[in-house]
Write an enzyme that holds these catalytic residues in place. Structure first.
Site, PDB file in Angstrom:
ATOM      1  N   THR A  28       0.830  -1.206   0.000  1.00 26.27           N
ATOM      2  CA  THR A  28       0.000   0.000   0.000  1.00 26.27           C
ATOM      3  C   THR A  28       0.866   1.258   0.000  1.00 26.27           C
ATOM      4  OG1 THR A  28      -0.179  -0.142   2.425  1.00 26.27           O
ATOM      5  CG2 THR A  28      -1.997  -1.048   1.128  1.00 26.27           C
ATOM      6  N   PHE A  35      -7.157  -5.030  -0.045  1.00 30.53           N
ATOM      7  CA  PHE A  35      -8.466  -5.565  -0.405  1.00 30.53           C
ATOM      8  C   PHE A  35      -9.592  -5.105   0.512  1.00 30.53           C
ATOM      9  CE2 PHE A  35      -5.746  -8.281  -2.818  1.00 30.53           C
ATOM     10  CZ  PHE A  35      -6.501  -8.670  -3.910  1.00 30.53           C
ATOM     11  N   ARG A  36      -9.361  -5.136   1.828  1.00 36.68           N
ATOM     12  CA  ARG A  36     -10.489  -5.069   2.754  1.00 36.68           C
ATOM     13  C   ARG A  36     -10.648  -3.776   3.539  1.00 36.68           C
ATOM     14  NH1 ARG A  36      -8.794 -10.037   2.025  1.00 36.68           N
ATOM     15  NH2 ARG A  36     -10.322 -11.698   1.773  1.00 36.68           N
ATOM     16  N   ILE A 107       0.946 -10.095  -5.231  1.00 39.04           N
ATOM     17  CA  ILE A 107       1.145 -10.611  -6.583  1.00 39.04           C
ATOM     18  C   ILE A 107       1.811  -9.594  -7.499  1.00 39.04           C
ATOM     19  CG2 ILE A 107      -0.807 -12.209  -6.405  1.00 39.04           C
ATOM     20  CD1 ILE A 107      -2.506 -10.196  -7.967  1.00 39.04           C
ATOM     21  N   HIS A 123       0.445 -16.475  -3.645  1.00 38.81           N
ATOM     22  CA  HIS A 123      -0.723 -16.274  -4.500  1.00 38.81           C
ATOM     23  C   HIS A 123      -0.350 -15.997  -5.949  1.00 38.81           C
ATOM     24  CE1 HIS A 123      -2.965 -15.054  -0.580  1.00 38.81           C
ATOM     25  NE2 HIS A 123      -2.972 -16.355  -0.769  1.00 38.81           N
ATOM     26  N   CYS A 131      -0.636 -19.770 -21.391  1.00 35.91           N
ATOM     27  CA  CYS A 131      -1.752 -20.252 -22.195  1.00 35.91           C
ATOM     28  C   CYS A 131      -2.358 -21.476 -21.514  1.00 35.91           C
ATOM     29  CB  CYS A 131      -1.284 -20.604 -23.608  1.00 35.91           C
ATOM     30  SG  CYS A 131      -2.557 -21.415 -24.605  1.00 35.91           S
ATOM     31  N   CYS A 134      -1.761 -24.665 -24.330  1.00 36.52           N
ATOM     32  CA  CYS A 134      -0.429 -25.206 -24.648  1.00 36.52           C
ATOM     33  C   CYS A 134       0.617 -24.888 -23.585  1.00 36.52           C
ATOM     34  CB  CYS A 134       0.036 -24.703 -26.009  1.00 36.52           C
ATOM     35  SG  CYS A 134       0.453 -22.929 -26.054  1.00 36.52           S
ATOM     36  N   CYS A 155      -2.138 -20.279 -30.421  1.00 35.14           N
ATOM     37  CA  CYS A 155      -2.849 -21.556 -30.587  1.00 35.14           C
ATOM     38  C   CYS A 155      -4.346 -21.394 -30.356  1.00 35.14           C
ATOM     39  CB  CYS A 155      -2.280 -22.613 -29.648  1.00 35.14           C
ATOM     40  SG  CYS A 155      -2.826 -22.450 -27.921  1.00 35.14           S
ATOM     41  N   ILE A 234       4.668  -0.635   7.965  1.00 35.43           N
ATOM     42  CA  ILE A 234       5.816  -1.531   7.871  1.00 35.43           C
ATOM     43  C   ILE A 234       7.062  -0.806   7.367  1.00 35.43           C
ATOM     44  CG2 ILE A 234       5.020  -2.314   5.598  1.00 35.43           C
ATOM     45  CD1 ILE A 234       6.907  -4.462   8.171  1.00 35.43           C
TER      46      ILE A 234
END
Length: 244
Positions: A28, A35-36, A107, A123, A131, A134, A155, A234
């Protein structure tokens, strides 16, 4: 210097076997929403008729990939984000031989961008895509620069982000590695996470030492088990605790 910061500084100075477990609060400070909280992704207004926690599920992705990618590209990708003080200090501690691993629920790839080498991404990461037919790998730019809303491989298969969606299990190799580092750690620093998302939060149970440090702005379910609790950002805490 605050007494708790002094205690953390002493713990860091004396240990060469530290493991860091982090969540959204680490990023952040790089202007990536969590998220919350009130300003988090789950509480932001969207044009979609579906709540974010539904959109980010495997069922929704399978049934409505067009709506999934519209949300994903606009709400989950922060390509211009850069590592903040927390990311940089953790990378420095690793380079000094003090920090053995970073275990993250994020992530965004910012730990690696800051220089951390041993990062366990529970995560997954938006930086890697593949893909579904493939299994060819693709970078983030391929997804963002796709002329179609749903990125596809040559593909014909859908190119999906290598992230763990709701209803999907975590990578077991990552789980086993995280358990090993946590169980063998002398010091476990947990930062920027509310410790309410399972199974990731449950990994804390494997710590066997007596230097569990929780750094979070709010209380967590594991406060009663901690040896040191600091309710602050932090980046600020690690900056002060590692100041020469």
């Amino acid at each position: 210097m605050d007494r708790k910061i002094e205690e953390l500084k002493e713990i860091i100075d004396r240990s060469n076997n530290i493991v860091f477990f982090g969540g959204a609060g680490v990023s952040t400070e790089s202007n990536i929403p969590d998220f919350r909280t009130d300003k988090g992704i789950f509480n932001q207004s969207t044009e979609s008729l579906y709540p974010p926690e539904v959109i980010l599920s495997r069922t929704f992705f399978t049934k409505r990939p067009d709506d999934f990618f519209q949300f994903y590209k606009t709400k989950m990708i922060y390509k211009d984000a850069r590592p903040n003080a927390a990311h940089k200090i953790l990378a420095e501690l690793e380079a000094q031989g003090k920090l053995k691993a970073v275990i993250t629920q994020n992530i965004d790839g910012l730990h690696q961008l800051a220089g951390s080498k041993n990062v366990i991404e529970l995560h997954g990461t938006v930086l890697e895509n593949y893909c579904m037919d493939c299994m060819t790998g693709f970078g983030l730019d391929y997804v963002l620069e796709s002329t179609e809303n749903i990125p596809r491989c040559s593909c014909g298969g859908i190119v999906r982000p290598d992230v763990v969606l709701y209803e999907e299990g975590l990578n077991m190799d990552n789980i086993h590695n995280a358990i090993r580092y946590i169980s063998e750690a002398e010091v476990l620093i947990v930062g920027g996470t509310s410790l309410v998302v399972y199974p990731a939060a449950g990994l804390i149970e494997y710590y066997r030492g007596n230097k569990l440090v929780l750094i979070n702005k709010e209380t967590t379910p594991y406060d009663r088990s901690a040896n040191l609790i600091i309710n602050d950002s932090i980046g600020k805490v690690l900056s002060e605790a590692t100041k020469k």
